[in-house]
Write a protein that holds these residues in place. Sequence first.
Motif, PDB file in Angstrom:
ATOM      1  N   ALA A 231      11.027 -43.500 -62.785  1.00  0.00           N
ATOM      2  CA  ALA A 231       9.576 -43.614 -62.665  1.00  0.00           C
ATOM      3  C   ALA A 231       9.192 -45.087 -62.536  1.00  0.00           C
ATOM      4  CB  ALA A 231       8.906 -42.998 -63.893  1.00  0.00           C
ATOM      5  N   GLY A 232       8.255 -45.329 -61.649  1.00  0.00           N
ATOM      6  CA  GLY A 232       7.775 -46.699 -61.479  1.00  0.00           C
ATOM      7  C   GLY A 232       8.688 -47.574 -60.652  1.00  0.00           C
ATOM      8  N   ARG A 233       9.647 -46.955 -59.927  1.00  0.00           N
ATOM      9  CA  ARG A 233      10.599 -47.758 -59.173  1.00  0.00           C
ATOM     10  C   ARG A 233       9.918 -48.598 -58.093  1.00  0.00           C
ATOM     11  NH1 ARG A 233      10.998 -42.489 -57.474  1.00  0.00           N
ATOM     12  NH2 ARG A 233      10.823 -42.089 -55.229  1.00  0.00           N
ATOM     13  N   ARG A 234       8.857 -48.048 -57.498  1.00  0.00           N
ATOM     14  CA  ARG A 234       8.156 -48.804 -56.452  1.00  0.00           C
ATOM     15  C   ARG A 234       7.494 -50.046 -57.034  1.00  0.00           C
ATOM     16  NH1 ARG A 234       7.879 -45.901 -51.786  1.00  0.00           N
ATOM     17  NH2 ARG A 234       8.230 -43.644 -51.927  1.00  0.00           N
ATOM     18  N   VAL A 235       6.937 -49.890 -58.246  1.00  0.00           N
ATOM     19  CA  VAL A 235       6.298 -51.032 -58.894  1.00  0.00           C
ATOM     20  C   VAL A 235       7.330 -52.098 -59.230  1.00  0.00           C
ATOM     21  CG1 VAL A 235       4.974 -51.778 -60.910  1.00  0.00           C
ATOM     22  CG2 VAL A 235       4.481 -49.572 -59.825  1.00  0.00           C
ATOM     23  N   ILE A 236       8.467 -51.647 -59.766  1.00  0.00           N
ATOM     24  CA  ILE A 236       9.529 -52.601 -60.111  1.00  0.00           C
ATOM     25  C   ILE A 236      10.023 -53.304 -58.857  1.00  0.00           C
ATOM     26  CG2 ILE A 236      11.839 -52.839 -61.085  1.00  0.00           C
ATOM     27  CD1 ILE A 236      11.270 -50.350 -62.778  1.00  0.00           C
TER      28      ILE A 236
END
Length: 750
Positions: A597-602
């Motif tokens: 989850a949140g890989r795009r943000v990272i």
Amino acid sequence: MPLASLIGRWAMQPFSKALPPLGDTERAALEAGTVGFEGLLFAGRPDFDVLTAMGPNRLTEREQSFLDREVRELCRMLDDHAIDQARDLPPEVWRYLRTKRFFGMIIPEEFGGLGFGHFAHATVVARIATVNIAAAVTVMVPNSLGPAELLLRYGTDAQKARYLSRLADGRELPCFGLTSPYAGSDAASIPDRGVVVEREFGGRRTRGFLVDFDKRYITLAPVATVVGLAFHAVDESRPEGERELGITCALIPVPHEGMEIGRRHRPMDSAFMNGPIHGRQVFVPMDWVIGGEKQVGQGWRMLMECLAAGRAVSLPALGSAMQQTALYVSNGYGQIREQFGLPIGKFHAVAGLVAQMSAELYASDAARRFTAAALDKGERPSVASAILKVQLTEAGRRAVNHGMDILGGKGIIAGPSNLLGVSYRQAPIAITVEGANILTRALIVFGQGAIRCHPHVLGEMAAVQARDEAALGRALVAHGKHVAANLWHSLVGAPVVGEPPEALAREARLIARMSAKYALTADLAMGLLGGRLKRMELLSARLGDVLAHLYLASACVWRYRVDAAPELLPFAQAAIRLQLDEAGKILRDLYANLPTAGRRVIGALVLRRTAHLAPLRDVQLMALAELLRTNPRIVQRLAPDLSEPAAGGLRDLMRAMELGAQLGDTTAALNKVLRRTNSFEEAARSAPDPELALAYLKAADKVIQVDDFEGPSAQKGQALSQPLASPSPSAPPPSAHRPERTTPPPVPAK
């Protein structure tokens, strides 16, 4: 209680579950070899002073003389098409290889060998491979993983005395049997077993192994006189649980009772010798075990230690040779062949491919030479050698594919004048052997690299296995500082450590910044996925590829300094740009595929400020192509190992290029007259030097023409409906019909 011990106590249980357990075979692979500059890249802090301190490649006087005389003479004995058709090297070539000790390059002079260093060894293989890959493979195998290297490192004095001098002068021809039908990439699980027995042998009671084995894909097996064999040793007299002794390596003379050898495989119908070996109840005395009885069970460690260096030499040399030949052919043919009134090399679609090939060659050969310098200093960089094996064999395949696209019909018509067809057919062989690339990218470059190259992971694993809470805590604290530093450098910019060449200062900053982003990404992937990452091979392969591209980009910085060739600066800059651009693309793909989850943000956070990694623009590619077309010295610097063969299309092209260089800019005017008059002689008379012009026109026409052969209707007494018999492998090939023209073929009316 100290903070480190508290952290270690808290982390011991989850880390015991997260860190993958190590088996004996994995541990042997991890402990093999050394860590070089790739470790600094993995840490996110490449030090350019360490890089450039490696120094240039050096050849001894004997090595240089061998390249200038024996290797050059050998290449002029090699006819690629004739060897390919005959499916074997000519007898005089076999004799020459033995007489001049090509099979003993790595064997020290005290044992009758040549005693060459790694760079000299690789250069010999590369130069031969530019004219004939089958001869190069024949030379490289005895000098690669096999009996000679194993004997030098682990053999007993008696074994060295018996074999090394005979291997050096070719009286013995070796092969090494590792791969089995049911154990290819997973070589450690070979089913071949040898059980400890005692029996009468040579007139006395002898202790040894009774071995059953089934091996395939063994290069030189059909002509070998001594077989190196890997098998699982078993002692059934020991208590249960202690009977498996481990993989063991032994030497078996040919012939030997129970062993079947001599049949051939035909890998892509290549001419080099390769075949299966079978054995049923083959007795192997303990004295035949490499290193004697004390080395029983140590075979896997021995093989991994040898491969730590060997992967960086022979197959990368083949890949480099394919790149060099493809670049020379594509660039040269692009100047001779005209369409629409222009040399095809001036069309942007062709020029762009040639320019990209040159930039890739600069980078891959820089990495090959840099790693050879490390090897000659005594290092055994296992991760870097795996990087080279993958990247150079893939680059060789890409270069040949590009070359075939440029050649068009010329490339696909088989015959003596074909320029790249044999290489095109054989390119997959190098991709496949010594660890298939699809495996090596994920399990060796990153799987091994993540543990060997990371500054803290190996210490954490050792602490977990030893249940040492304090050591684990100290390693985790250091690891946390490491991650924080790389996060900071990823966001605000990484410092350049050391002093790179001034002309490449900007590229060095890009390498440092991308290295920090990669180091942070590797830690995030390992931290988020733990032991699952080992099974998620698409992700681990991407991580391995980014490390590889960083290694190649860094090697370009080293090469530019040691070469002292300012005319190659545009190629160095382009090569680094291409490698970093590819690394950036792979990192973006990796973040898009993280199951978190949140890989795009990272990913967006880590990869910010990477717009500067734009690929080469068209105008830059065209500038490189123009330099290649107008400056033969640059092509010579990029393809220094290109050699002259006995005959064939490559030699024809070399002759035409030599004459074209003497004519200079008048070739365009000559071709214009030729198109109008359709006469070589009349066109030549329009030039200041008619004799030279006529020689060039005929040589260029020879390059442009392709071969044709007798058709079914020419077979005397052969009905057209009757199928043709398959030619015997020993039969001479049908002669190609390629008459020398006095006039060019007619030009169609417009």
